[in-house]
Design a protein around this motif. Sequence first.
Motif, PDB file in Angstrom:
ATOM      1  N   ASN A  20       0.745  -1.214   0.002  1.00 47.40           N
ATOM      2  CA  ASN A  20       0.115   0.149  -0.044  1.00 47.40           C
ATOM      3  C   ASN A  20       0.948   1.355  -0.087  1.00 47.40           C
ATOM      4  OD1 ASN A  20      -2.950  -0.265  -0.199  1.00 47.40           O
ATOM      5  ND2 ASN A  20      -3.234  -0.380   1.846  1.00 47.40           N
ATOM      6  N   SER A  45       0.780  -2.524  -4.216  1.00 49.30           N
ATOM      7  CA  SER A  45      -0.385  -3.318  -4.077  1.00 49.30           C
ATOM      8  C   SER A  45      -0.675  -3.437  -2.773  1.00 49.30           C
ATOM      9  CB  SER A  45       0.026  -4.786  -4.868  1.00 49.30           C
ATOM     10  OG  SER A  45       0.203  -4.665  -5.981  1.00 49.30           O
ATOM     11  N   VAL A  46      -2.029  -3.794  -2.547  1.00 46.79           N
ATOM     12  CA  VAL A  46      -2.743  -3.975  -1.292  1.00 46.79           C
ATOM     13  C   VAL A  46      -2.276  -5.464  -0.811  1.00 46.79           C
ATOM     14  CG1 VAL A  46      -4.581  -2.559  -1.389  1.00 46.79           C
ATOM     15  CG2 VAL A  46      -4.785  -4.754  -2.302  1.00 46.79           C
TER      16      VAL A  46
END
Length: 103
Positions: A20, A45-46
């Motif tokens: 994140n 990205s998460v």
Amino acid sequence: MPVFEETQKGVLLRVRLSPNSSSCKVNGVFQDVRGEGYLKVSVNSVPEKGKANNELLRFLSGKLKLAKSFIEIISGETDRMKKVLIRADLQIVVQWLEEEGII
């Protein structure tokens, strides 16, 4: 404080992943409570459904100029602290770490 070790299968790189993030980058070296060194890496990205892990593998393959199939997370799939096996010559990893200013 080394962030990698050479094994019979390749180079084992210890990574502390920060998902994140606003950018994909190496943020330096982190030391855990046992004194082991980890490479701090941020990705966009998460951390769900393996997205951050996949982005980490893409990031490392691009930096090392290796196919993604040569790089595998062997422990820490669901943890920030990961061990990544790089099936390549130690010199490739050392050269990249020198270029990043890590060693």
